[in-house]
Design an enzyme around this catalytic site. Structure first.
Site, mmCIF file in Angstrom:
data_model
loop_
_atom_site.group_PDB
_atom_site.id
_atom_site.type_symbol
_atom_site.label_atom_id
_atom_site.label_comp_id
_atom_site.label_asym_id
_atom_site.label_seq_id
_atom_site.Cartn_x
_atom_site.Cartn_y
_atom_site.Cartn_z
ATOM 1 C CD GLU A 183 -5.805 1.354 -2.861
ATOM 2 O OE1 GLU A 183 -6.696 1.605 -2.428
ATOM 3 O OE2 GLU A 183 -4.568 1.145 -2.022
ATOM 4 C CG HIS A 202 -2.195 1.018 1.051
ATOM 5 N ND1 HIS A 202 -1.737 2.270 1.217
ATOM 6 C CD2 HIS A 202 -3.333 0.964 0.887
ATOM 7 C CE1 HIS A 202 -3.104 3.008 1.246
ATOM 8 N NE2 HIS A 202 -3.950 1.993 0.950
#
Length: 256
Positions: free
Chosen positions: A169, A97
């Site tokens: 993302e 992430h």
């Protein structure tokens, strides 16, 4: 046909009361919903409570985690291992992430090692990739995504992606309220799939690629209507049972 996966990343949010209320609310909202896998990744301290809450409810919601270490035991203060996560029923583990890459200086190579260790331990990596605002403006989106993917592919082979999940993302859309259009997200997802197909068309055809970045009930349907978007990694909206369930229902409907 790829099966959609909608996963909630709770990040650094929650309390014991919130865990129970949110999961029970989700179970109620998702009753009778099929055709989509729904997963949640609470903070590490709440994984045990989440497992007990889901088990008591007989829930089909998948339990995940937000991070994992490269070791199963030893002198690694503050870390948690794949073996520990498995013991508490967590199967889908978020790695790479942007917040981990930025705030904890996790490199592509380090993330790739985590990926390999999760696979070795029989867990499902949810590999996050994506570009910054500056990289997006410079037209470097696919170069960044390819580099992050290739850290895994070039060390473990493209077959390592089998059974894993990729979450695209764009960093500039995470928690900002800004979101890539459904068409722009589809274009990048198609390019990611094409990049994998250069090594294996079979792996590319079957790998689940989620979109993440300000996904909400209001825009979920448009994303899931795209052929290469197989679900979502959801942040803020995952903290509300009705909102998160609405996103999951949109995925189930679009991919039926």
């Amino acid at each position: 046909m790829r099966h959609p996966v909608v996963m909630g990343n709770w990040k650094l949010n929650g309390s014991k009361e919130m865990v129970v209320d949110l999961l029970n609310g989700l179970n109620a909202e998702l009753e009778g919903v099929t055709g989509v896998d729904v997963a949640v990744a609470p903070p590490a301290l709440f994984i045990d409570l989440a497992e007990r809450t889901l088990t008591e409810a007989g829930s089909a919601i998948i339990l995940g985690a937000q991070n994992s270490d490269l070791n199963n035991s030893g002198a690694f203060t503050g870390d948690m291992s794949p073996a520990m996560l498995k013991e508490f029923g967590a199967t889908h583990i978020i790695i790479g992430h942007s917040e981990r890459r930025e705030y904890h200086n996790e490199s592509d190579e380090f993330v790739a090692k985590k990926f390999a260790f999760l696979k070795e331990n029989g867990l499902t990596p949810v590999l996050c990739i994506g570009e910054s605002d500056a990289q997006n403006e410079a037209g470097e989106t696919m170069a960044v995504c390819a580099r992050q993917l290739d850290a895994v592919i070039n060390t473990q082979g493209v077959e390592a992606l089998e059974g894993a999940i990729i979450a695209y993302e764009p960093i500039w859309a995470i928690g900002t309220g800004k979101a890539a259009t459904a068409e722009d997200a589809q274009r990048i997802h198609a390019q990611i799939r094409a990049h994998i197909a250069e090594k294996s068309e079979e792996v590319a055809k079957n790998v689940v690629i989620q979109y993440g970045g300000s996904v909400k009930p209001e825009n979920a349907e448009a994303y899931f209507a795209q052929p290469d978007i197989d679900g979502a990694l959801v942040g803020g909206a995952a903290l509300d049972a009705k909102s998160f369930a609405a996103i999951a229902k949109a995925a189930a409907k679009a991919k039926a």
